[in-house]
Motif scaffolding. Structure first.
Motif, PDB file in Angstrom:
ATOM      1  N   LEU A 142       0.737  -1.162   0.036  1.00 14.36           N
ATOM      2  CA  LEU A 142      -0.012  -0.106  -0.073  1.00 14.36           C
ATOM      3  C   LEU A 142       0.950   1.214  -0.022  1.00 14.36           C
ATOM      4  O   LEU A 142       0.413   2.258  -0.662  1.00 14.36           O
ATOM      5  N   LEU A 143       1.971   1.152   0.649  1.00 20.63           N
ATOM      6  CA  LEU A 143       2.922   2.344   0.848  1.00 20.63           C
ATOM      7  C   LEU A 143       3.531   2.701  -0.515  1.00 20.63           C
ATOM      8  O   LEU A 143       3.383   4.082  -0.979  1.00 20.63           O
ATOM      9  N   ALA A 144       3.841   1.679  -1.421  1.00 23.41           N
ATOM     10  CA  ALA A 144       4.010   2.143  -2.758  1.00 23.41           C
ATOM     11  C   ALA A 144       3.153   2.709  -3.765  1.00 23.41           C
ATOM     12  O   ALA A 144       3.764   3.423  -4.711  1.00 23.41           O
ATOM     13  N   CYS A 145       1.822   2.931  -3.309  1.00 20.77           N
ATOM     14  CA  CYS A 145       0.930   3.351  -4.200  1.00 20.77           C
ATOM     15  C   CYS A 145       0.489   4.740  -3.589  1.00 20.77           C
ATOM     16  O   CYS A 145      -0.382   5.413  -4.356  1.00 20.77           O
ATOM     17  N   ALA A 146       0.654   4.931  -2.504  1.00 20.61           N
ATOM     18  CA  ALA A 146       0.155   5.956  -1.641  1.00 20.61           C
ATOM     19  C   ALA A 146       0.525   7.575  -1.847  1.00 20.61           C
ATOM     20  O   ALA A 146       1.957   7.642  -1.793  1.00 20.61           O
ATOM     21  N   ASP A 147       0.172   8.418  -2.233  1.00 15.73           N
ATOM     22  CA  ASP A 147       0.553   9.803  -2.623  1.00 15.73           C
ATOM     23  C   ASP A 147       0.640  10.445  -1.133  1.00 15.73           C
ATOM     24  O   ASP A 147       1.453  11.479  -0.979  1.00 15.73           O
ATOM     25  N   VAL A 148      -0.285  10.244  -0.195  1.00 18.88           N
ATOM     26  CA  VAL A 148      -0.151  10.744   1.130  1.00 18.88           C
ATOM     27  C   VAL A 148      -0.507   9.667   1.995  1.00 18.88           C
ATOM     28  O   VAL A 148      -1.335   8.908   1.883  1.00 18.88           O
ATOM     29  N   VAL A 149       0.338   9.759   2.773  1.00 15.42           N
ATOM     30  CA  VAL A 149       0.147   8.734   4.186  1.00 15.42           C
ATOM     31  C   VAL A 149       0.025   9.547   5.455  1.00 15.42           C
ATOM     32  O   VAL A 149       0.573  10.348   5.923  1.00 15.42           O
ATOM     33  N   CYS A 150      -1.250   9.339   6.037  1.00 13.94           N
ATOM     34  CA  CYS A 150      -1.546   9.912   7.286  1.00 13.94           C
ATOM     35  C   CYS A 150      -1.920   8.756   8.448  1.00 13.94           C
ATOM     36  O   CYS A 150      -2.744   7.889   8.197  1.00 13.94           O
ATOM     37  N   SER A 151      -1.247   9.075   9.346  1.00 12.46           N
ATOM     38  CA  SER A 151      -1.317   8.084  10.718  1.00 12.46           C
ATOM     39  C   SER A 151      -1.892   8.646  11.709  1.00 12.46           C
ATOM     40  O   SER A 151      -1.497   9.638  12.234  1.00 12.46           O
ATOM     41  N   VAL A 152      -2.945   7.994  12.378  1.00 13.52           N
ATOM     42  CA  VAL A 152      -3.392   8.559  13.610  1.00 13.52           C
ATOM     43  C   VAL A 152      -3.319   7.320  14.493  1.00 13.52           C
ATOM     44  O   VAL A 152      -4.382   7.028  15.473  1.00 13.52           O
ATOM     45  N   LEU A 153      -2.520   6.442  14.380  1.00  5.66           N
ATOM     46  CA  LEU A 153      -2.414   5.159  15.292  1.00  5.66           C
ATOM     47  C   LEU A 153      -1.878   5.464  16.501  1.00  5.66           C
ATOM     48  O   LEU A 153      -1.047   6.341  16.967  1.00  5.66           O
ATOM     49  N   PRO A 154      -2.363   4.687  17.528  1.00  4.95           N
ATOM     50  CA  PRO A 154      -2.303   4.775  19.093  1.00  4.95           C
ATOM     51  C   PRO A 154      -0.957   4.079  19.182  1.00  4.95           C
ATOM     52  O   PRO A 154      -0.143   3.582  18.271  1.00  4.95           O
ATOM     53  N   SER A 155      -0.115   4.440  20.431  1.00 12.80           N
ATOM     54  CA  SER A 155       1.053   4.001  20.933  1.00 12.80           C
ATOM     55  C   SER A 155       0.647   2.474  21.518  1.00 12.80           C
ATOM     56  O   SER A 155       0.148   2.194  22.356  1.00 12.80           O
ATOM     57  N   THR A 156       1.185   1.236  20.759  1.00 16.16           N
ATOM     58  CA  THR A 156       1.198  -0.002  20.987  1.00 16.16           C
ATOM     59  C   THR A 156       2.373  -0.673  20.803  1.00 16.16           C
ATOM     60  O   THR A 156       3.236  -0.281  20.051  1.00 16.16           O
ATOM     61  N   PRO A 157       2.797  -1.931  21.358  1.00 12.08           N
ATOM     62  CA  PRO A 157       4.049  -2.627  20.914  1.00 12.08           C
ATOM     63  C   PRO A 157       4.155  -2.802  19.496  1.00 12.08           C
ATOM     64  O   PRO A 157       5.170  -2.729  18.874  1.00 12.08           O
ATOM     65  N   ALA A 158       2.920  -2.851  18.827  1.00 14.27           N
ATOM     66  CA  ALA A 158       3.180  -3.245  17.348  1.00 14.27           C
ATOM     67  C   ALA A 158       3.454  -1.778  16.580  1.00 14.27           C
ATOM     68  O   ALA A 158       3.673  -2.131  15.466  1.00 14.27           O
ATOM     69  N   THR A 159       3.067  -0.896  17.049  1.00 14.15           N
ATOM     70  CA  THR A 159       3.166   0.518  16.426  1.00 14.15           C
ATOM     71  C   THR A 159       4.357   1.307  16.548  1.00 14.15           C
ATOM     72  O   THR A 159       4.783   1.847  15.645  1.00 14.15           O
ATOM     73  N   ARG A 160       5.128   0.867  17.624  1.00 14.73           N
ATOM     74  CA  ARG A 160       6.214   1.825  17.979  1.00 14.73           C
ATOM     75  C   ARG A 160       7.315   1.392  16.930  1.00 14.73           C
ATOM     76  O   ARG A 160       7.828   0.442  16.789  1.00 14.73           O
ATOM     77  N   GLY A 161       7.655   2.477  16.511  1.00 13.86           N
ATOM     78  CA  GLY A 161       8.891   2.490  15.278  1.00 13.86           C
ATOM     79  C   GLY A 161       8.546   1.730  13.997  1.00 13.86           C
ATOM     80  O   GLY A 161       9.292   1.431  13.291  1.00 13.86           O
ATOM     81  N   LEU A 162       7.167   1.650  13.943  1.00 19.42           N
ATOM     82  CA  LEU A 162       6.705   1.235  12.615  1.00 19.42           C
ATOM     83  C   LEU A 162       7.032   1.866  11.532  1.00 19.42           C
ATOM     84  O   LEU A 162       7.493   1.333  10.373  1.00 19.42           O
ATOM     85  N   ALA A 163       7.115   3.466  11.653  1.00 24.22           N
ATOM     86  CA  ALA A 163       7.597   4.250  10.480  1.00 24.22           C
ATOM     87  C   ALA A 163       9.039   4.264  10.594  1.00 24.22           C
ATOM     88  O   ALA A 163       9.669   5.441  10.986  1.00 24.22           O
ATOM     89  N   SER A 164       9.604   3.349   9.856  1.00 29.61           N
ATOM     90  CA  SER A 164      11.470   3.037   9.929  1.00 29.61           C
ATOM     91  C   SER A 164      11.675   3.374   8.775  1.00 29.61           C
ATOM     92  O   SER A 164      11.144   3.860   7.759  1.00 29.61           O
TER      93      SER A 164
END
Length: 311
Positions: free
Chosen positions: A186-208
């Motif tokens: 999905l990232l490869a096709c997106a012109d804009v990426v908006c995140s409103v994700l909470p802080s969880t063990p699965a999301t921390r550092g996700l945007a690497s």
């Protein structure tokens, strides 16, 4: 029932709360002024009290947060046994989504760069700009706030895909709903990426670095969820290399951002100090009070509570 209220409520808000719990005793304080003596003999706390103070709240039945996030309260033993924890999900959608949409649009139209030229007293043309119309927008976190974000982008002709942990059917304003497992493609096709994700063990550092490398060249990244989602050094590198056309952050890690942090001088970065939510848009506090009043009535009637956090 004794109820401690911490948000900066006005007389109209007080009337709403007191009508929801007739006969209850209300104590109005603030997060800065509240102390152990105030919390030790209350049945309900409305507001984000400092977690260490909860140890004195021996008779607490409900902790109604004024925030949508609740990560500071989920550690074992923070909330007293027998006390329900409820958050304010549903209060912030308008405020945060408008901030994110405005930030993305500013970047696409190069408005921060034109502001820089104005300060330099330079009359310059920065060339081609972009439009959200027809753009592919990826919204990470498709709950209340994410749905508001999608509605704004969809309203100007963007194609919006939401991302959630569990698969659900797509409904307007989303054209598609995906899961986190599908994120790289999905990232490869997106012109804009908006995140409103909470802080969880699965999301921390996700945007690497890998995350930003997978994004479409020339795309924009916006985050108004939690700062620990982002590897900030990797974001700076993606901006400096030109791989990303721009980024907008309303959250970072740590907060406040240290004076010498590289984010301050990153090119094409719009940085705001975690102000998209809170009470900056007055309707947000109205929404929070309405949720609290609803739960006071539910508590008195022995009914299920709205936004009850299940540990």
């Amino acid at each position: 029932m004794r109820i401690l209220v911490l948000p900066p409520v006005n007389n109209s808000h007080k009337a709403t709360l007191e009508e929801a719990a007739p006969g209850a005793e209300f104590v109005y304080s603030s997060p800065a002024e509240v102390n152990e003596t105030q919390v030790e003999d209350v049945d309900v706390i409305f507001g984000n009290v400092r977690p260490p103070l909860l140890g004195a709240a021996s008779r607490l039945r409900l902790l109604q947060l004024n925030s949508a996030g609740y990560d500071k309260y989920v550690a074992c033993g923070t909330v007293p046994a027998g006390c329900a924890l409820c958050c304010a999900t549903g209060a912030y959608g308008q405020a945060v989504s408008e901030h994110l949409f405005a930030s993305a649009l500013c970047l696409m139209k190069k408005l921060p760069s034109y502001r820089d030229l104005q300060r330099e007293h330079t009359w310059g043309d920065l060339g081609e700009v972009r439009s959200p119309a027809g753009a592919n927008v990826l919204v990470l976190g498709a709950g209340d706030i994410g749905t508001h974000v999608a509605r704004l982008f969809s309203g100007v002709g963007a194609h919006v895909c939401g991302v959630r942990r569990a698969r659900v059917a797509a409904e307007p304003p989303f054209e598609r709903m995906a899961t986190m497992d599908e994120l790289p493609g999905l990232l490869a096709c997106a012109d804009v990426v908006c995140s409103v994700l909470p802080s969880t063990p699965a999301t921390r550092g996700l945007a690497s670095g890998e995350f930003f490398g997978a994004m479409k060249p020339g795309a924009y990244f916006c985050n108004a969820g939690r700062g620990d989602l982002v590897d900030q050094a990797a974001l700076v590198a993606a901006l400096e290399s030109g791989h990303l056309a721009g980024a907008a952050l309303d959250v970072c890690s740590p907060e406040p951002l240290p004076e010498g942090d590289a984010l301050w001088d990153a090119p094409n970065l719009l940085l705001t100090p975690h102000i998209s939510g809170f009470y900056h848009l007055p309707v947000t506090l109205d929404n929070i009070v309405a949720i609290a009043a609803e739960n006071l009535a539910h508590l008195a009637a022995g009914e299920p509570l709205r936004n009850h956090v299940e540990f």
